[in-house]
Design a protein around this motif. Structure first.
Motif, PDB file in Angstrom:
ATOM      1  N   LEU A 192      24.053  41.013 -11.908  1.00 20.21           N
ATOM      2  CA  LEU A 192      24.619  42.257 -12.435  1.00 20.21           C
ATOM      3  C   LEU A 192      25.993  42.530 -11.827  1.00 20.21           C
ATOM      4  N   LEU A 193      26.095  42.391 -10.508  1.00 25.24           N
ATOM      5  CA  LEU A 193      27.365  42.675  -9.835  1.00 25.24           C
ATOM      6  C   LEU A 193      28.445  41.713 -10.312  1.00 25.24           C
ATOM      7  N   ALA A 194      28.090  40.442 -10.499  1.00 22.22           N
ATOM      8  CA  ALA A 194      29.072  39.459 -10.969  1.00 22.22           C
ATOM      9  C   ALA A 194      29.521  39.772 -12.390  1.00 22.22           C
ATOM     10  N   GLU A 207      21.651  37.198 -20.444  1.00 24.74           N
ATOM     11  CA  GLU A 207      21.256  36.340 -19.322  1.00 24.74           C
ATOM     12  C   GLU A 207      21.094  37.151 -18.044  1.00 24.74           C
ATOM     13  N   VAL A 208      21.955  38.169 -17.857  1.00 28.12           N
ATOM     14  CA  VAL A 208      21.811  39.058 -16.699  1.00 28.12           C
ATOM     15  C   VAL A 208      20.470  39.783 -16.766  1.00 28.12           C
ATOM     16  N   LYS A 209      20.155  40.358 -17.916  1.00 31.08           N
ATOM     17  CA  LYS A 209      18.895  41.083 -18.056  1.00 31.08           C
ATOM     18  C   LYS A 209      17.692  40.158 -17.857  1.00 31.08           C
ATOM     19  N   ALA A 210      17.816  38.922 -18.338  1.00 30.17           N
ATOM     20  CA  ALA A 210      16.718  37.978 -18.161  1.00 30.17           C
ATOM     21  C   ALA A 210      16.536  37.628 -16.686  1.00 30.17           C
ATOM     22  N   ALA A 211      17.640  37.444 -15.967  1.00 25.59           N
ATOM     23  CA  ALA A 211      17.550  37.139 -14.534  1.00 25.59           C
ATOM     24  C   ALA A 211      16.924  38.296 -13.776  1.00 25.59           C
ATOM     25  N   LEU A 212      17.294  39.523 -14.132  1.00 16.72           N
ATOM     26  CA  LEU A 212      16.710  40.691 -13.478  1.00 16.72           C
ATOM     27  C   LEU A 212      15.217  40.777 -13.775  1.00 16.72           C
ATOM     28  N   ALA A 213      14.850  40.528 -15.021  1.00 15.34           N
ATOM     29  CA  ALA A 213      13.435  40.597 -15.403  1.00 15.34           C
ATOM     30  C   ALA A 213      12.618  39.549 -14.654  1.00 15.34           C
ATOM     31  N   ARG A 214      13.179  38.347 -14.487  1.00 12.19           N
ATOM     32  CA  ARG A 214      12.452  37.299 -13.746  1.00 12.19           C
ATOM     33  C   ARG A 214      12.214  37.711 -12.299  1.00 12.19           C
ATOM     34  N   ALA A 215      13.141  38.523 -11.761  1.00 11.38           N
ATOM     35  CA  ALA A 215      12.994  39.015 -10.385  1.00 11.38           C
ATOM     36  C   ALA A 215      12.152  40.281 -10.324  1.00 11.38           C
ATOM     37  N   GLY A 216      11.663  40.744 -11.481  1.00 14.09           N
ATOM     38  CA  GLY A 216      10.863  41.964 -11.516  1.00 14.09           C
ATOM     39  C   GLY A 216      11.698  43.227 -11.401  1.00 14.09           C
TER      40      GLY A 216
END
Length: 226
Positions: free
Chosen positions: A218-220, A146-155
């Motif tokens: 990521l930090l969380a 889910e972290v990686k997906a959130a980062l990917a959505r933010a580019g």
């Protein structure tokens, strides 16, 4: 907070100073140009860190910095063949504690003659520091996905230059794990390159704020693994 333009800029003289320092890297030149360093480089840089601190007070992981989190220009030359006394960049941090003594997630800001960059995440951790985070990646594979997906959505994507070529010691059995490539990383960092125009136009603060906010998942996650 609102995404309005934040008027934090450096002047062209800041880049001229860094270029001239590279060509005149000695104490006599630096001391003769200390005023330019203080007014055109250090003061705007500190102001930027303070502005970002105020902007990030409402973030899920507030980060702060200022003059106390700016790194000194002096180089430690005691064990180096390169005896030039000064760095040719100015850098500083935003951290949860507002100090440089921080093992948690940080934002690093780097200004040099070409422009520079910002980075957010966890940098150059020891195997002992990485161990709990790696273990959490394995135990909570869904959470890290889910972290990686959130980062990917933010580019955003992990910087992969600081990576092992093989699985880290003690993790060979996880070579087929969905997060095997991230388990090899020695730093969990997101990077934003900043050209001169970003600093001259005032866009740098907005871009670094966006990077910091995008890095919050990521930090969380890293915090749960410490």
């Amino acid at each position: 907070m609102s995404s309005t333009t934040i008027p934090v800029t450096v002047a062209p003289d800041a880049f001229a100073f860094l270029e001239n320092l590279a060509a005149n890297n000695d104490r006599e030149w630096f001391n003769a140009n200390k005023k330019t360093f203080a007014t055109e480089l250090e003061r705007p840089f500190v102001h930027l860190l303070e502005t970002l601190s105020a902007r990030l007070t409402d973030a899920s992981r507030p980060l702060s910095g200022g003059k106390a989190t700016v790194f000194r220009m002096n180089r430690d030359v005691r064990f180096s063949d390169d005896k030039r006394p000064y760095k040719t960049n100015l850098s500083g941090l935003l951290t949860p504690s507002g100090t440089k003594k921080e093992l948690g997630g940080i934002v690093y800001l780097h200004l040099d003659a070409q422009g520079g960059f910002a980075a957010a995440g966890l940098y150059n951790l020891t195997p002992a520091q990485l161990g709990p985070i790696r273990d959490t990646m394995i135990a909570d594979a869904k959470g890290f996905a889910e972290v990686k997906a959130a980062l990917a959505r933010a580019g955003r994507h992990f910087e992969r230059t600081d990576s092992l070529t093989a699985m880290p010691k003690g993790y060979a059995e996880h070579a087929e794990h969905p997060h095997a490539e991230e388990l090899k990383l020695k730093s969990l960092i997101l990077r934003e390159d900043l050209d001169r125009d970003a600093w001259l136009s005032g866009g740098v603060a907005l871009r670094v704020e966006a990077l910091a906010r995008d890095a919050m998942p990521l930090l969380a996650f890293a915090e749960t693994g410490r």
